[in-house]
Motif scaffolding. Structure first.
Motif, mmCIF file in Angstrom:
data_model
loop_
_atom_site.group_PDB
_atom_site.id
_atom_site.type_symbol
_atom_site.label_atom_id
_atom_site.label_comp_id
_atom_site.label_asym_id
_atom_site.label_seq_id
_atom_site.Cartn_x
_atom_site.Cartn_y
_atom_site.Cartn_z
ATOM 1 N N PHE A 181 -0.874 -0.801 0.733
ATOM 2 C CA PHE A 181 -2.167 -1.452 0.474
ATOM 3 C C PHE A 181 -2.059 -2.969 0.595
ATOM 4 O O PHE A 181 -2.937 -3.695 0.162
ATOM 5 N N GLU A 182 -0.991 -3.419 1.207
ATOM 6 C CA GLU A 182 -0.783 -4.835 1.465
ATOM 7 C C GLU A 182 -0.609 -5.041 2.971
ATOM 8 O O GLU A 182 -0.648 -4.091 3.744
ATOM 9 N N ALA A 183 -0.413 -6.298 3.343
ATOM 10 C CA ALA A 183 -0.293 -6.598 4.764
ATOM 11 C C ALA A 183 0.853 -7.562 5.008
ATOM 12 O O ALA A 183 1.361 -8.208 4.088
ATOM 13 N N VAL A 184 1.232 -7.637 6.260
ATOM 14 C CA VAL A 184 2.288 -8.544 6.700
ATOM 15 C C VAL A 184 1.664 -9.571 7.640
ATOM 16 O O VAL A 184 0.917 -9.208 8.560
ATOM 17 N N GLY A 203 2.194 0.615 16.589
ATOM 18 C CA GLY A 203 1.790 0.789 15.197
ATOM 19 C C GLY A 203 2.883 1.292 14.277
ATOM 20 O O GLY A 203 2.599 1.839 13.211
ATOM 21 N N ALA A 204 4.142 1.112 14.662
ATOM 22 C CA ALA A 204 5.248 1.600 13.827
ATOM 23 C C ALA A 204 5.218 1.039 12.407
ATOM 24 O O ALA A 204 5.510 1.775 11.458
ATOM 25 N N PRO A 205 4.869 -0.231 12.203
ATOM 26 C CA PRO A 205 4.807 -0.698 10.804
ATOM 27 C C PRO A 205 3.852 0.146 9.962
ATOM 28 O O PRO A 205 4.143 0.456 8.806
ATOM 29 N N GLY A 206 2.731 0.531 10.543
ATOM 30 C CA GLY A 206 1.790 1.373 9.802
ATOM 31 C C GLY A 206 2.327 2.770 9.578
ATOM 32 O O GLY A 206 2.051 3.397 8.554
ATOM 33 N N VAL A 221 0.491 0.211 6.041
ATOM 34 C CA VAL A 221 0.611 -1.221 5.767
ATOM 35 C C VAL A 221 -0.099 -2.005 6.872
ATOM 36 O O VAL A 221 -0.051 -1.631 8.045
ATOM 37 N N GLY A 222 -0.780 -3.071 6.498
ATOM 38 C CA GLY A 222 -1.567 -3.828 7.458
ATOM 39 C C GLY A 222 -0.798 -4.963 8.110
ATOM 40 O O GLY A 222 0.254 -5.383 7.636
ATOM 41 N N LEU A 223 -1.327 -5.420 9.219
ATOM 42 C CA LEU A 223 -0.791 -6.593 9.908
ATOM 43 C C LEU A 223 -1.912 -7.616 10.024
ATOM 44 O O LEU A 223 -3.023 -7.272 10.414
ATOM 45 N N ILE A 224 -1.622 -8.846 9.668
ATOM 46 C CA ILE A 224 -2.595 -9.923 9.817
ATOM 47 C C ILE A 224 -2.061 -10.863 10.888
ATOM 48 O O ILE A 224 -1.009 -11.492 10.704
ATOM 49 N N GLY A 225 -2.751 -10.892 12.021
ATOM 50 C CA GLY A 225 -2.289 -11.698 13.145
ATOM 51 C C GLY A 225 -2.613 -13.173 12.960
ATOM 52 O O GLY A 225 -3.707 -13.525 12.535
ATOM 53 N N LEU A 226 -1.669 -14.007 13.301
ATOM 54 C CA LEU A 226 -1.847 -15.458 13.214
ATOM 55 C C LEU A 226 -1.658 -16.078 14.589
ATOM 56 O O LEU A 226 -0.843 -15.594 15.383
ATOM 57 N N PRO A 227 -2.364 -17.172 14.879
ATOM 58 C CA PRO A 227 -2.227 -17.824 16.180
ATOM 59 C C PRO A 227 -1.081 -18.843 16.169
ATOM 60 O O PRO A 227 -0.423 -19.060 15.142
ATOM 61 N N GLY A 228 -0.866 -19.442 17.307
ATOM 62 C CA GLY A 228 0.170 -20.461 17.438
ATOM 63 C C GLY A 228 0.700 -20.478 18.858
ATOM 64 O O GLY A 228 0.791 -19.428 19.501
ATOM 65 N N GLY A 260 -0.811 5.516 9.520
ATOM 66 C CA GLY A 260 -0.596 4.414 10.452
ATOM 67 C C GLY A 260 -1.550 4.398 11.628
ATOM 68 O O GLY A 260 -1.405 3.552 12.524
ATOM 69 N N VAL A 261 -2.510 5.299 11.649
ATOM 70 C CA VAL A 261 -3.458 5.324 12.763
ATOM 71 C C VAL A 261 -4.051 3.924 12.944
ATOM 72 O O VAL A 261 -4.302 3.215 11.970
#
Lengths: 338, 338, 338, 338
Positions: free
Chosen positions: A76-79, A93-96, A102-109, C101-102
């Motif tokens: 229920f958290e994200a990376v 989607g292996a992390p999920g 588990v969520g992923l929050i994408g960041l730019p750069g 993980g879907v």
């Protein structure tokens, strides 16, 4: 088709890795990681990192990263990770899957480096129950676009994250190339990274990555965790052997240096001989070239495997195995596309 | 400590596997399984099975079995398996991890063979919403206690299961030993097995198993599934190479036959020279001996690694690498324990 | 603080729902959904949909949506949904949790409607093993921004998806409001929706949603699935009772119509009496107003609970319970902010 | 069919619960648990437990138990529980689903009480990487067979578990019946239970259980956890209202006492009037009777719903709603079976 520059994984094992495997293969040995080869390979890595970390060898970077993230964030958290990070774009989607959603929050750069201001803004977001708040930061060294973080850049990303009690993961699939670019491995524990994936496959080993846990509290029943996840090698010495060969010979480092050198040679050739522009600074072993679709297709038609990336540029990858002649041939080919 | 007989995984790669690996390692090749070595190894297996199956090479039998079961049963269903099956006792709950909680229903039976009456009774149980009803049957050939199912025995187990529309999985970690005992590989598709794990590691390869899908509807986006599960090799040819070496040379079969022969030699020696009784018929490459705890400890103290199993007997495993002299030494050691 | 307009869930149960609950509560009844109240409520829904669907009542829209998506996409696949869809933004990653993980692929479009061209472009993307390809489309009717799809709009989204064999889910948390806006429930099965979440809570029931499966092959062991997921009510009649009360009385429809009417009254008042602009057409029960942060804060300070959304506008929600006087008071308050 | 004795869940809400729901339903209130009713209900429970615990109200005991266990054990670990515990036999594998494959280790013991020697033996088992070692103990109070643990019995089970740093969960679906049998709620935190499921549904509420976390470190982002798991009520006051009604009126306790009294009346009648033997001591609200299959069938045919349990006996359940006359009618029916 020539696959020399298509990916980090089109080259085989380096000679010292093959020798390491052959040595590891002799006679009988305990299975499941209780053997001497595995212990020695882990020691080699601990020495390089100057840290008393828990180390295990696993088959796949995808699994290593996903398992690492599942140690740092609940479902229920994200990376937090760069939009272009391998965990976001290339692992199906292996992390999920390993992290049960588990969520992923994408960041730019730029060039795969996380923008510290974007990170700061994300960390400042108020938490709400109906979103997955961040619990960890994932860094890639060198990045997917061939950039190498300096120690100071990493500190500016890691400090605000650690200040909140979040964990830090580093995907080191191309760590040998980062080292060749001047990055000091000992900075990894010093900066507070909790889990490192120390790359083997792209550095010239077989399919092997080392999962390095600096925070031993994360290692609770680690062998059970990895066994359940299908990442414990029965004939573990065959997994660790090639890594040991690379590390004892110093080829882990020299292979990375060679790959970077070849990438610089390629970049210089493209820059000076072709009309195409480099899309990213060349700090490690990859070269990204902006070229029209037709040019890319013609290059493929000439027999050179290479792929267009999410940023629209075409990627060329060098490795321990890349030959200067091949680089020069490729430069000729690119120069002749117009 | 001598690990010759401790496990199937204490031996390294067989010579033909090492050669297969060396050949596979040369030059550049496409990654992630699109290479020629992988294709040829899959063809070798298809020929042996006489079936047009989808085949992928994965790193770990634990993962292969768990992924197979997740194809056949939903999380709210269960898999029927022998109480002593590897999926039940030795994989740290991997079926539940990969299958998001999928259940296992243990069945009894001598020497690891599922008792058809117990299966029938289980299938006759009324379904209720608050239990996980069976959706698949998992079979192990050869079994964990060294028994080899006949075609007829398998048919009596598979038919009632298929009649209900359930799936069938076969764990073939020791399939080469079953073949050496007379089992015909072509019976596997003929009998209606849906997913087979075709063993490589115990047969003399590196850590590799082939996941064989006879029912192609199960293969929907199989590469995505395996990638997400951390079971796609980037340098796939290094995974398939040793298997190809074993298969093209015929050593997959001859190694299994050698292992079985050594097991029979050991069993005969124990039966005639020692006071200890064999716990199970010796049909494949394992020998189980009933011996008191003190005898077992003394044998360990003499330097022979061997482990007590759930049935209380002590297991000795032979492999492609087992030497007749070592068997005779072990017989001497066991005979002298009293 | 006044919560009248804060959310769909700040109102309680409508009178007919309370009566339905009271009637359902009398005497003894079979548990776990085998009772008559549950059967009757399901019949009411089937009649409205004119379809012989499998129907179950669950506690939570989040769970209902997530379970629905887990029926349509494997963990290594993804679901196409609007960027602003509840499943993407408000369910704490529940699709990933229930679906192991879907993935979710966000699509753009005005007012929560998916842009058909964006959908088409996404469907045209080549599949690769290292990404999660789409396997289903999730639609929300009415959308999170108060838009109501026409039958034709839905057909243009559903047809290309079904043509590829993908599944279709509809989140109908505000379905009663869509119906009040002219949407025909019978279009849902006609258009090929596979799984519908038929909203109860926002329509004036307790916490209950109906999971409606038009494709019965998806219903394999549905009771086991829901039980395992913690979504089977032991006292099931208490879950279905309020829904039955709403449906038999026609209040499910009339409450939706009332809510929409109140939203139009509010929108008209804001448009004519205040300087603020409506951010979205008002087709259902929600009104989104563009107002500066200070105006929003002053409104909160005046005691009106309301929240800023991802598009930057402030949302006001009407329900079966909204009173015209309260709407007028709110209009006054907004008009007086400047 | 008469369902009076069929299950704990065949009775509806008790009058004070209905009143609590009606009071909770009035007017507008904040959603998702930030309302006053929810706060007051939690306070009632904290007072009874004399502990400053984190409390949330969820819909389902199955979910509450499974989520609790997922807080105490990783997927590669297991939970120790009685073989007959609800989590083992009646929740369709929910612990594995919510806990991503977490294992259950069944323990024996009379009448649903875990045998302390069996627990001790299990704790003494050596850990190996290929099994799921225990990380938590799950206790049920009152047990599935109607036994009520004494404080001392619980201490003998909890102490060795806590000594190893493992967690403790208590399934209190029938906690009100345990209290009526003399169990002191304040012993729960005193004994070191980490997570309690405080039962509502069987005590006369709607479908609601309170998840009580004594160890606040387990509550990290608890609202996110529950939202993702589909266990956050939007109209939370409707979930907490009936519980509040029961607790403020004291009916939670008096209902439990009434149920136990009725069970004793039934047990006495069966013991003295029928030839059938009680299978378990009657300490709470359930009565288990050993009767032949034909007698059971005849009883069913007479219109009395009752079910055979795993121990072979037939279960009769009393509740807050059970009427003495119904008990006497049932006794007559059972007495007349012969």
């Amino acid at each position: 088709m020539r696959y020399d520059f298509g990916s980090d994984n089109t080259a085989g094992m380096a000679p010292s890795a093959v020798e390491g495997l052959a040595r590891a293969n002799a006679g009988y040995a305990r299975s499941y990681g209780s053997d001497e080869i595995t212990a020695r390979a882990a020691d080699q890595i601990r020495q390089r990192l100057d840290a008393d970390a828990e180390i295990r060898f696993v088959f796949s970077g995808t699994a290593a990263n996903a398992i690492a993230l599942s140690m740092l964030a609940f479902p229920f958290e994200a990376v937090l990770a760069h939009n272009a990070a391998h965990v976001c774009t290339d692992e199906t989607g292996a992390p999920g899957f390993f992290g049960q959603g588990v969520g992923l929050i994408g960041l730019p750069g730029f060039s795969g480096r996380i923008d510290p201001l974007a990170l700061k803004a994300q960390l400042a977001e108020p938490e709400v129950g109906h979103r997955q708040p961040p619990a960890a930061l994932s860094l890639t060294q060198a990045t997917e676009y061939g950039a190498v973080y300096t120690e100071e850049e990493l500190r500016h990303l890691i400090e605000p994250v650690k200040a909140r009690g979040y964990g830090v993961h580093m995907d080191g699939a191309r760590l040998a190339n980062a080292v060749a670019a001047g990055f000091d491995l000992k900075d990894i524990p010093r900066l507070g990274v909790d889990v490192l994936v120390f790359g083997g496959a792209k550095a010239g080993a077989n399919c092997v990555e080392a999962l390095v846990l600096f925070d031993k509290s994360l290692a609770r029943r680690l062998d059970n965790r990895l066994k359940q996840a299908g990442q414990v090698a029965s004939k573990a010495r065959l997994l660790a052997g090639p890594m040991l060969g690379l590390l004892e010979s110093g080829d882990w480092e020299s292979g990375g240096a060679h790959a970077n050198l070849m990438a610089k040679r390629l970049a210089a050739g493209v820059a000076t001989r072709s009309p195409y522009v480099l899309a990213h600074p060349v700090e490690a072993n990859t070269v990204f070239v902006r070229m029209p679709a037709e040019a890319h297709q013609r290059l493929n038609a000439l027999g050179w495997a290479c792929y267009r990336f999410d940023d629209g540029s075409v990627r060329f990858v060098c490795s321990w195995a890349t030959q200067a002649e091949a680089v020069d041939e490729l430069i000729e080919a690119i120069a002749g596309l117009n």
